[in-house]
Design a protein around this motif. Structure first.
Motif, PDB file in Angstrom:
ATOM      1  N   GLN A  14     -62.910 -47.640  23.870  1.00  0.00           N
ATOM      2  CA  GLN A  14     -62.542 -47.139  22.544  1.00  0.00           C
ATOM      3  C   GLN A  14     -63.707 -46.394  21.897  1.00  0.00           C
ATOM      4  O   GLN A  14     -64.803 -46.925  21.757  1.00  0.00           O
ATOM      5  CB  GLN A  14     -62.133 -48.322  21.659  1.00  0.00           C
ATOM      6  CG  GLN A  14     -61.788 -47.981  20.235  1.00  0.00           C
ATOM      7  CD  GLN A  14     -60.344 -47.566  20.088  1.00  0.00           C
ATOM      8  OE1 GLN A  14     -59.603 -47.560  21.066  1.00  0.00           O
ATOM      9  NE2 GLN A  14     -59.944 -47.242  18.873  1.00  0.00           N
ATOM     10  N   LYS A  15     -63.476 -45.150  21.500  1.00  0.00           N
ATOM     11  CA  LYS A  15     -64.543 -44.290  20.997  1.00  0.00           C
ATOM     12  C   LYS A  15     -65.155 -44.782  19.696  1.00  0.00           C
ATOM     13  O   LYS A  15     -66.328 -44.505  19.429  1.00  0.00           O
ATOM     14  CB  LYS A  15     -64.020 -42.862  20.809  1.00  0.00           C
ATOM     15  CG  LYS A  15     -63.492 -42.220  22.087  1.00  0.00           C
ATOM     16  CD  LYS A  15     -64.564 -42.148  23.165  1.00  0.00           C
ATOM     17  CE  LYS A  15     -64.045 -41.488  24.433  1.00  0.00           C
ATOM     18  NZ  LYS A  15     -65.044 -41.507  25.531  1.00  0.00           N
ATOM     19  N   ASP A  16     -64.369 -45.476  18.888  1.00  0.00           N
ATOM     20  CA  ASP A  16     -64.908 -45.944  17.608  1.00  0.00           C
ATOM     21  C   ASP A  16     -65.286 -47.424  17.643  1.00  0.00           C
ATOM     22  O   ASP A  16     -65.435 -48.066  16.604  1.00  0.00           O
ATOM     23  CB  ASP A  16     -63.919 -45.678  16.470  1.00  0.00           C
ATOM     24  CG  ASP A  16     -62.568 -46.343  16.714  1.00  0.00           C
ATOM     25  OD1 ASP A  16     -62.351 -46.854  17.831  1.00  0.00           O
ATOM     26  OD2 ASP A  16     -61.745 -46.364  15.785  1.00  0.00           O
ATOM     27  N   ALA A  17     -65.468 -47.970  18.847  1.00  0.00           N
ATOM     28  CA  ALA A  17     -65.881 -49.369  18.979  1.00  0.00           C
ATOM     29  C   ALA A  17     -67.253 -49.584  18.329  1.00  0.00           C
ATOM     30  O   ALA A  17     -68.135 -48.731  18.398  1.00  0.00           O
ATOM     31  CB  ALA A  17     -65.932 -49.763  20.452  1.00  0.00           C
ATOM     32  N   LYS A  18     -67.398 -50.724  17.692  1.00  0.00           N
ATOM     33  CA  LYS A  18     -68.653 -51.063  17.033  1.00  0.00           C
ATOM     34  C   LYS A  18     -69.538 -51.959  17.906  1.00  0.00           C
ATOM     35  O   LYS A  18     -70.761 -51.894  17.817  1.00  0.00           O
ATOM     36  CB  LYS A  18     -68.371 -51.790  15.711  1.00  0.00           C
ATOM     37  CG  LYS A  18     -67.557 -50.995  14.712  1.00  0.00           C
ATOM     38  CD  LYS A  18     -68.348 -49.843  14.139  1.00  0.00           C
ATOM     39  CE  LYS A  18     -67.569 -49.142  13.040  1.00  0.00           C
ATOM     40  NZ  LYS A  18     -68.294 -47.951  12.520  1.00  0.00           N
ATOM     41  N   LYS A  19     -68.893 -52.791  18.714  1.00  0.00           N
ATOM     42  CA  LYS A  19     -69.627 -53.761  19.519  1.00  0.00           C
ATOM     43  C   LYS A  19     -69.152 -53.687  20.966  1.00  0.00           C
ATOM     44  O   LYS A  19     -67.959 -53.718  21.245  1.00  0.00           O
ATOM     45  CB  LYS A  19     -69.403 -55.174  18.970  1.00  0.00           C
ATOM     46  CG  LYS A  19     -70.143 -56.259  19.727  1.00  0.00           C
ATOM     47  CD  LYS A  19     -69.919 -57.627  19.080  1.00  0.00           C
ATOM     48  CE  LYS A  19     -70.667 -58.728  19.825  1.00  0.00           C
ATOM     49  NZ  LYS A  19     -70.464 -60.053  19.197  1.00  0.00           N
ATOM     50  N   LEU A  20     -70.119 -53.584  21.894  1.00  0.00           N
ATOM     51  CA  LEU A  20     -69.790 -53.533  23.315  1.00  0.00           C
ATOM     52  C   LEU A  20     -70.625 -54.588  24.048  1.00  0.00           C
ATOM     53  O   LEU A  20     -71.852 -54.525  24.079  1.00  0.00           O
ATOM     54  CB  LEU A  20     -70.083 -52.150  23.888  1.00  0.00           C
ATOM     55  CG  LEU A  20     -69.819 -51.973  25.392  1.00  0.00           C
ATOM     56  CD1 LEU A  20     -68.375 -52.320  25.750  1.00  0.00           C
ATOM     57  CD2 LEU A  20     -70.146 -50.545  25.831  1.00  0.00           C
ATOM     58  N   ASN A  21     -69.920 -55.557  24.615  1.00  0.00           N
ATOM     59  CA  ASN A  21     -70.551 -56.663  25.314  1.00  0.00           C
ATOM     60  C   ASN A  21     -70.323 -56.504  26.817  1.00  0.00           C
ATOM     61  O   ASN A  21     -69.209 -56.680  27.299  1.00  0.00           O
ATOM     62  CB  ASN A  21     -69.959 -57.986  24.810  1.00  0.00           C
ATOM     63  CG  ASN A  21     -70.686 -59.196  25.362  1.00  0.00           C
ATOM     64  OD1 ASN A  21     -71.328 -59.119  26.401  1.00  0.00           O
ATOM     65  ND2 ASN A  21     -70.587 -60.319  24.679  1.00  0.00           N
ATOM     66  N   ASP A  68     -60.665 -57.088  20.569  1.00  0.00           N
ATOM     67  CA  ASP A  68     -60.151 -57.873  19.456  1.00  0.00           C
ATOM     68  C   ASP A  68     -58.984 -57.127  18.815  1.00  0.00           C
ATOM     69  O   ASP A  68     -58.577 -56.057  19.269  1.00  0.00           O
ATOM     70  CB  ASP A  68     -61.256 -58.174  18.445  1.00  0.00           C
ATOM     71  CG  ASP A  68     -61.770 -56.917  17.755  1.00  0.00           C
ATOM     72  OD1 ASP A  68     -61.226 -55.822  18.013  1.00  0.00           O
ATOM     73  OD2 ASP A  68     -62.719 -57.024  16.956  1.00  0.00           O
ATOM     74  N   GLY A  69     -58.415 -57.691  17.744  1.00  0.00           N
ATOM     75  CA  GLY A  69     -57.204 -57.141  17.141  1.00  0.00           C
ATOM     76  C   GLY A  69     -57.297 -55.691  16.753  1.00  0.00           C
ATOM     77  O   GLY A  69     -56.362 -54.918  16.967  1.00  0.00           O
ATOM     78  N   ASN A  70     -58.433 -55.269  16.197  1.00  0.00           N
ATOM     79  CA  ASN A  70     -58.559 -53.869  15.790  1.00  0.00           C
ATOM     80  C   ASN A  70     -59.426 -53.056  16.744  1.00  0.00           C
ATOM     81  O   ASN A  70     -59.804 -51.925  16.440  1.00  0.00           O
ATOM     82  CB  ASN A  70     -59.128 -53.777  14.366  1.00  0.00           C
ATOM     83  CG  ASN A  70     -60.465 -54.497  14.243  1.00  0.00           C
ATOM     84  OD1 ASN A  70     -61.081 -54.839  15.247  1.00  0.00           O
ATOM     85  ND2 ASN A  70     -60.903 -54.725  13.018  1.00  0.00           N
ATOM     86  N   LYS A  71     -59.767 -53.643  17.892  1.00  0.00           N
ATOM     87  CA  LYS A  71     -60.487 -52.967  18.964  1.00  0.00           C
ATOM     88  C   LYS A  71     -61.886 -52.508  18.581  1.00  0.00           C
ATOM     89  O   LYS A  71     -62.444 -51.615  19.202  1.00  0.00           O
ATOM     90  CB  LYS A  71     -59.684 -51.763  19.469  1.00  0.00           C
ATOM     91  CG  LYS A  71     -58.366 -52.143  20.090  1.00  0.00           C
ATOM     92  CD  LYS A  71     -57.801 -51.034  20.906  1.00  0.00           C
ATOM     93  CE  LYS A  71     -58.687 -50.802  22.122  1.00  0.00           C
ATOM     94  NZ  LYS A  71     -58.264 -49.595  22.873  1.00  0.00           N
ATOM     95  N   MET A  72     -62.448 -53.123  17.564  1.00  0.00           N
ATOM     96  CA  MET A  72     -63.815 -52.761  17.196  1.00  0.00           C
ATOM     97  C   MET A  72     -64.841 -53.468  18.071  1.00  0.00           C
ATOM     98  O   MET A  72     -65.984 -53.066  18.142  1.00  0.00           O
ATOM     99  CB  MET A  72     -64.076 -53.103  15.719  1.00  0.00           C
ATOM    100  CG  MET A  72     -63.303 -52.236  14.728  1.00  0.00           C
ATOM    101  SD  MET A  72     -63.759 -50.484  14.795  1.00  0.00           S
ATOM    102  CE  MET A  72     -62.395 -49.822  15.742  1.00  0.00           C
ATOM    103  N   SER A  73     -64.415 -54.552  18.752  1.00  0.00           N
ATOM    104  CA  SER A  73     -65.298 -55.304  19.637  1.00  0.00           C
ATOM    105  C   SER A  73     -64.703 -55.336  21.034  1.00  0.00           C
ATOM    106  O   SER A  73     -63.554 -55.739  21.214  1.00  0.00           O
ATOM    107  CB  SER A  73     -65.501 -56.727  19.110  1.00  0.00           C
ATOM    108  OG  SER A  73     -66.344 -57.455  19.972  1.00  0.00           O
TER     109      SER A  73
END
Length: 322
Positions: free
Chosen positions: A53-60, A34-39
């Protein structure tokens, strides 16, 4: 000069605006961000990318072809709060694979081919609130596998091949609100079913089904393998196996009950030697009487020795000279 300066300023403003409006860092191969690479969502994979991404919050990682995981597949992703491995081909999980996911709140392992779980596989997931293990091939659960999940609210283990759960399997899940247990091979002919039966009776409102978009309590729907009898109706008295011990739940009701059980065990151990001694004394007296009869009838010593060798009788006669 002023005109040149204003043009430079305008250029930087446009450049910075462009930077903010676009994701300039490349997403992992086979993944979209997504835009900020959190998902992060990945498709068409046979292995978990090592550059997520090391600081990702969601990994599908749903609907991939993952048949195995590296023990360090998620070790750099300590910020993850959501991980889904739904609908892959996982047959095993390497020990320690989830150890670094200390912030994880949801773990979805539904619809894989897991036959077993490593001991302590979830021990570091102390913030986990949802654990999904439906539609696998689980035949057993390690003792204490859920003990560290003290924040867990939802546990799904339906549609597996479980015959029993370990003693005290759910006792540490103090915040559990929903559990799915249906469609397993619950063996109600075994004494091992007594813990689960008692637990369902005590926590009937937590044992649920999901139909037409709604959750509803259905403790009676958890049935014994090969029958429509509800697991929660099984007690020590109506199991097919005779001699089932008191259920752990009943034994642990109070310290007094535990003490009583321990005392009974000690007494039982002490009773057996006493009974054996009594039998030996009785047999000894009978043997002496038999020998006295033999002596009275003046039976020859040869006959006495022959009788003494018969294992069934175990006769011991002490022959004394008159």
């Amino acid at each position: 000069m002023e005109r040149w300066f204003s043009r430079i300023t305008m250029f930087w403003m446009l450049f910075l605006g462009e930077v903010q409006s676009q994701d300039w860092t490349k997403c992992s191969t086979g993944c979209t961000c997504d835009g900020n690479k959190m998902s992060v969502t990945c498709n068409g994979l046979k292995n978990v990318p090592n550059d997520i991404q090391k600081d990702a919050k969601k990994l599908n990682l749903e609907y991939n072809s993952l048949s195995k995981l590296s023990p360090t597949a998620f070790h750099g992703l300590s910020s993850l709060t959501y991980l889904s491995l739904f609908n892959n081909k996982l047959q095993t999980l390497p020990p320690g694979v989830f150890d670094h996911l200390v912030a994880l709140g949801t773990l979805n392992l539904n619809s894989n081919q897991l036959k077993s779980l490593p001991p302590k596989i979830f021990d570091n997931l102390s913030k986990l609130k949802e654990l999904y293990l439906d539609n696998n091939k689980l035949q057993s659960l390690p003792h204490g596998v859920f003990d560290k999940l003290t924040e867990l609210k939802t546990l799904e283990i339906r549609n597996n091949q479980l015959k029993r759960v370990p003693d005290k399997a759910f006792d540490k899940l103090s915040k559990l609100e929903t559990i799915f247990l249906h469609n397993n091979d619950w063996d109600c002919t075994s004494c091992d079913i007594l813990y689960l039966s008692q637990w369902i009776r005590v926590n009937s409102e937590k044992v649920k089904q999901y139909t037409d978009g709604k959750y509803f309590a259905d403790p009676d729907g958890v049935t014994c393998q090969g029958t429509m009898e509800s697991v929660n109706k099984i007690t020590k008295e109506n199991t097919f196996q005779a001699g089932c011990p008191t259920t752990t739940q009943q034994m642990a009701t109070s310290p007094a009950s535990t003490t009583t059980t321990e005392t009974m065990t000690v007494r039982e151990k002490q009773t057996k030697p006493r009974m054996k001694i009594f039998q030996e004394e009785l047999f000894s007296k009978a043997s002496i009487f038999f020998c006295q009869v033999i002596f009275t009838q003046h039976v020859s010593l040869v006959v006495i020795h022959i009788l003494a060798e018969i294992p069934l009788l175990h006769i011991v006669c002490v022959v004394r000279k008159p």
